[in-house]
Design an enzyme around this catalytic site. Structure first.
Site, PDB file in Angstrom:
ATOM      1  N   ASP A  11      -1.336  -6.492  -1.249  1.00 15.42           N
ATOM      2  CA  ASP A  11      -1.048  -7.926  -1.235  1.00 15.42           C
ATOM      3  C   ASP A  11       0.368  -8.140  -1.775  1.00 15.42           C
ATOM      4  O   ASP A  11       0.896  -7.291  -2.500  1.00 15.42           O
ATOM      5  CB  ASP A  11      -2.090  -8.637  -2.108  1.00 15.42           C
ATOM      6  CG  ASP A  11      -1.745 -10.092  -2.367  1.00 15.42           C
ATOM      7  OD1 ASP A  11      -1.516 -10.818  -1.396  1.00 15.42           O
ATOM      8  OD2 ASP A  11      -1.706 -10.488  -3.549  1.00 15.42           O
ATOM      9  N   ASP A  13       2.124 -11.671  -3.064  1.00 19.45           N
ATOM     10  CA  ASP A  13       2.300 -12.578  -4.200  1.00 19.45           C
ATOM     11  C   ASP A  13       1.319 -12.268  -5.335  1.00 19.45           C
ATOM     12  O   ASP A  13       0.105 -12.184  -5.126  1.00 19.45           O
ATOM     13  CB  ASP A  13       2.111 -14.027  -3.744  1.00 19.45           C
ATOM     14  CG  ASP A  13       3.168 -14.437  -2.732  1.00 19.45           C
ATOM     15  OD1 ASP A  13       4.305 -14.704  -3.145  1.00 19.45           O
ATOM     16  OD2 ASP A  13       2.851 -14.449  -1.520  1.00 19.45           O
ATOM     17  N   GLY A  46      -1.558 -13.392   2.816  1.00 18.32           N
ATOM     18  CA  GLY A  46      -1.862 -14.687   3.390  1.00 18.32           C
ATOM     19  C   GLY A  46      -0.640 -15.323   4.017  1.00 18.32           C
ATOM     20  O   GLY A  46      -0.749 -16.290   4.775  1.00 18.32           O
ATOM     21  N   LYS A 197      -8.940 -10.697   4.814  1.00 20.60           N
ATOM     22  CA  LYS A 197      -8.112  -9.492   4.853  1.00 20.60           C
ATOM     23  C   LYS A 197      -8.924  -8.235   5.178  1.00 20.60           C
ATOM     24  O   LYS A 197      -8.390  -7.286   5.760  1.00 20.60           O
ATOM     25  CB  LYS A 197      -7.372  -9.316   3.533  1.00 20.60           C
ATOM     26  CG  LYS A 197      -6.312 -10.381   3.278  1.00 20.60           C
ATOM     27  CD  LYS A 197      -5.583 -10.116   1.966  1.00 20.60           C
ATOM     28  CE  LYS A 197      -4.559 -11.198   1.668  1.00 20.60           C
ATOM     29  NZ  LYS A 197      -3.821 -10.936   0.415  1.00 20.60           N
TER      30      LYS A 197
END
Length: 279
Positions: A11, A13, A46, A197
């Protein structure tokens, strides 16, 4: 190579990126060494592609990529991988937009891949969420949006957040997934039901022929829950939300402490020059 190839899903952030939205030199070195050893590294975010491509390039990746929390899975460098785009139904999107207009939310943003529809002009949104090369159409979304959107972003007033999520669940539970971004945004992000995800990560694992038990995933927020649960080794960052830590197999240091690098160095026995804690 001393270990079989793993698929490492990362991921951005709050996970790979520090508070300044940068990748530390130590993290870059660890990811580069892991790839040299034959492991596959992929971004699972995202974010849309336009807001994550710089990190893909910075890491010199050549892997498929998961954007929009699984609503868009693609390979930036290899079209033969295919493009897996699973948008919301346009009629559902219009219904949600109309409901939001009725209660006068702060703003609404729809994204069709990298085309952006913004309900009201907002400099902060333009600077924070939209890159210059994007196609931006500002104005009434229910009139301008004529394609199934990849995602909807709703920016409610703080006092509207809870009731709006209840309304979305009550009227659209069978068609959408919705999550809230961490503070300070409190944005409600909406994608088609069944997307997360983990859906994208499963596709990548099949592409690389890597079994589930050799999948390592790193995350920090609720949009990482399914991915962390799917991975053979789900790793929560030290700054992750408690629900993610509760289901993770392991917990590493925070994104400000090079948690990904520290974990990979030990797990994969990476040989890196030790020059102190790099930032």
């Amino acid at each position: 190579m001393t270990t079989k190839p793993h698929l490492i899903a990362i991921d951005l952030d709050g996970t790979l990126l520090n508070g300044e939205k940068n990748i530390s030199e130590r993290s870059k070195a660890a990811i580069d060494e892991a790839r040299k050893q034959g492991h596959h590294v992929a971004i699972a975010t995202g974010r849309p592609f336009r807001a994550s491509s710089r990190y893909y390039d910075e890491l010199s990746l050549d892997s498929p990529m998961i954007n929009f929390n699984g609503a868009f899975v693609h390979h930036p460098l290899d079209r033969s991988f295919g493009t897996y785009h699973t948008p919301l139904d346009l009629q559902t999107a219009h219904s949600i937009v109309n409901s939001c207009n009725e209660i006068n939310v702060k703003n609404i943003m729809a994204e069709v891949m990298d085309d952006v529809y913004l309900h009201k002009h907002d400099d902060q949104i333009l600077q924070s969420m939209i890159m210059k090369e994007s196609s931006i159409i500002t104005g009434e979304i229910h009139k301008n949006l004529n394609h199934d959107p990849t995602s909807l972003l709703i920016l409610p007033h703080d006092e509207q957040l809870s009731d709006l999520r209840d309304t979305l669940h009550k009227h659209h539970a069978e068609t959408i997934e919705h999550r809230v971004w961490a503070a300070p945004w409190n944005v409600i992000e909406i994608v088609k039901i069944g997307l997360n995800k983990a859906v994208g990560l499963r596709r990548l694992a099949e592409h690389f022929n890597v079994p589930q038990d050799r999948v390592i995933a790193f995350g920090d927020e609720d949009n990482d829950l399914e991915m962390i649960e799917y991975a053979g080794t789900g790793v929560a960052m030290g700054n992750a939300i408690d629900p993610l830590k509760n289901i993770a197999n392991e917990i590493t240091l925070t994104n400000e402490e090079d948690g990904i690098a520290v974990y990979l160095e030990e797990r994969l026995n990476l040989s890196l020059p030790r020059t102190g804690q790099l930032s």
